[in-house]
Design a protein around this motif. Structure first.
Motif, short mmCIF file in Angstrom:
data_model
loop_
_atom_site.label_atom_id
_atom_site.label_comp_id
_atom_site.label_asym_id
_atom_site.label_seq_id
_atom_site.Cartn_x
_atom_site.Cartn_y
_atom_site.Cartn_z
N SER A 41 0.81 -1.21 0.00
CA SER A 41 0.00 0.00 0.00
C SER A 41 0.84 1.26 0.00
CB SER A 41 -0.94 0.01 1.20
OG SER A 41 -0.20 0.11 2.41
N PRO A 69 4.56 3.38 -4.76
CA PRO A 69 4.04 4.43 -5.65
C PRO A 69 3.01 3.84 -6.60
CG PRO A 69 6.43 4.54 -5.53
CD PRO A 69 6.02 3.27 -4.85
N GLY A 70 1.90 4.55 -6.73
CA GLY A 70 0.86 4.13 -7.65
C GLY A 70 -0.06 3.06 -7.14
N ALA A 71 0.24 2.51 -5.94
CA ALA A 71 -0.61 1.46 -5.40
C ALA A 71 -1.82 2.09 -4.72
CB ALA A 71 0.17 0.62 -4.39
N PRO A 72 -2.96 1.39 -4.72
CA PRO A 72 -4.13 1.92 -4.01
C PRO A 72 -3.84 2.04 -2.52
CG PRO A 72 -4.57 -0.28 -4.89
CD PRO A 72 -3.22 0.09 -5.35
N THR A 73 -4.25 3.11 -1.92
CA THR A 73 -4.00 3.35 -0.49
C THR A 73 -5.08 2.68 0.34
OG1 THR A 73 -5.25 5.40 -0.57
CG2 THR A 73 -2.87 5.54 -0.97
#
Length: 470
Positions: free
Chosen positions: A275, A278-282
């Motif tokens: 999570s 970078p660019g991953a869903p939070t």
């Protein structure tokens, strides 16, 4: 410079069988030597006494004979000596050692001793001549035309036959002694071979265990001390096999139990790390909080499991701290800790003083495990009943009873097994080691722990410990 070490090594390589054989041969050799020496000395002394007694008796008998007299005042003739002493050397001498009368006989050895007897300074004497003759002399009074004067009758006998007989006796004794030593050595070898056969089996079994780890028992025959030793060795092998199996099971079960929380920890950590990429869903704050709660719970579970494993590992450790323990104080300290995490569970406690010699911390851990187990299965608002009192046979009984669902009949035989958890317990926190630790502590203190059903319908655990009332 290394010779002494080499010789010491050679001495150490002498087998037990050889030592038994040598010991038997040496004992028999010593005994036979003493008996033979005693027999030789006894026979030798008797033979020499017989020679001396024979010379003395014959000389005195010749002097008492009726034919001994005309020339000596007894009314008979001297030639009777020739008939009485015809097979020995003899002579009638005066104080100067000269013959009083020559009978044509072989003259015995004459020395100062015989001249002293002829002079009347001593009544008789016996000695061994340098040529190997036994010489006996006895004083005699002669009466002739010159008056009465002193003389001596001297008789002698060669000791050659006696010495030859003793030499034959010595040879026979030596041969018998040698034969006895040989027989003793053979008997010692046979006894050692037969008696040490179980020891050889034990040695081979020990070498096999050290080489292969094979713990199969050895064959036992007979009922003597060596058979008992073999039986004890088999018992030891059985105990080692059980301990090894328990160790393997513990490692396997621990690996299995550790795998689940570790996998869950890894999954949650990987989720958190992903999570943050970078660019991953939070993740939402609520999701992060739930993952963190899971991590804390899994860490607590791991901590408890590792602590229980360490406690079980103390089973083979030295019992270093044994001291007088007041069991009521141990129970009260465990109750204080259990109350802090029992929620609305109440405790009904009745304790009687009891003292014993033991490991206080181990006993407290065991009691706490019983209390925690009762709390875990007790419904909200129920009561855990704790009783400590004397059983009347030198043992105290600590009973912990809850009001939960109790223990199923099929689970009773295995509740103290390591990592065993019933179907109801699998959904609850715990490692499955708590009751195993209780049993271990009870056994280490010479007691036992039993499981059953309480009068309230829940589980009842009774731990018996030796000691005395406080």
């Amino acid at each position: 410079m290394f010779a002494p070490h080499h010789q010491a090594g050679r001495r150490q390589r002498i087998s037990l069988r050889t030592r038994v054989t040598l010991l038997a041969a040496m004992c028999v050799a010593g005994t036979v030597a003493l008996v033979s020496l005693g027999a030789y000395l006894t026979v030798s002394n008797n033979l020499y006494q017989q020679v001396d007694q024979n010379l003395s008796d014959r000389a005195k008998a010749a002097l008492r004979a009726p034919a001994f007299g005309s020339d000596t005042g007894n009314g008979t003739t001297l030639p009777s000596l020739v008939a009485a002493l015809n097979d020995v050397k003899f002579a009638l001498i005066d104080a100067n050692g000269r013959n009083l009368k020559d009978f044509g006989q072989v003259r015995p050895p004459i020395s100062a001793v015989e001249r002293a007897v002829a002079a009347g300074t001593k009544p008789d004497d016996i000695r061994t001549d340098s040529h190997g003759d036994r010489v006996y002399s006895i004083s005699v009074q002669f009466s002739d035309s010159s008056g009465t004067r002193s003389g001596a009758l001297v008789v002698s006998q060669p000791l050659g036959p006696t010495k030859s007989l003793l030499a034959d006796l010595a040879l026979v004794l030596i041969l018998i002694s040698g034969a006895g030593v040989v027989v003793a050595a053979l008997a010692g070898t046979a006894v050692a071979r037969t008696g040490l056969r179980p020891v050889e089996r034990l040695t081979r079994a020990t070498e096999r265990v050290a080489r292969t780890g094979d713990l199969r028992p050895i064959q036992v025959t007979g009922d003597d001390e060596l058979a008992r030793l073999s039986t004890s060795f088999n018992t030891m092998l059985g105990a080692v096999a059980v301990a090894r199996d328990r160790q393997r099971n513990l490692v396997a079960d621990a690996g299995h139990e550790l795998r689940t929380p570790l996998t869950s920890l890894r999954t949650n950590l990987e989720l958190l790390m992903a999570s943050e990429a970078p660019g991953a869903p939070t993740l939402s704050a609520q999701d992060k909080e739930e993952i963190q709660d899971d991590l804390r719970g899994q860490l607590d579970e791991l901590t408890q499991l590792i602590g229980d494993l360490v406690e079980l590992a103390r089973e083979d450790a030295a019992q270093a701290v044994w001291e007088p323990v007041e069991l009521t104080e141990v129970v009260e300290q465990a109750l204080d800790r259990a109350r802090r995490r029992a929620g609305d569970i109440q405790f009904d406690v009745i304790l009687s003083p009891w003292r014993l010699i033991g490991d206080g911390p181990a006993l407290e851990r065991a009691v706490l495990n019983l209390l925690d187990n009762a709390v875990k299965f007790s419904p909200a608002g129920s009561t855990v009943h704790v009783r400590l009192g004397s059983a009347g046979d030198g043992f105290a009984v600590l009973e912990v009873a809850d009001e939960g669902p109790g223990i199923a009949d099929e689970d009773l035989p295995r509740v103290f097994d390591r990592f065993y958890r019933s179907q109801e317990a699998r959904t609850l926190p715990g490692s499955g080691l708590g009751l195993a630790i209780v049993q271990q502590a009870a056994l280490r203190h010479g007691g036992e722990v039993l499981a059953g059903r309480s009068v309230q319908g829940g589980a009842l655990f009774s731990m018996r410990l030796p000691g005395m009332p406080g």
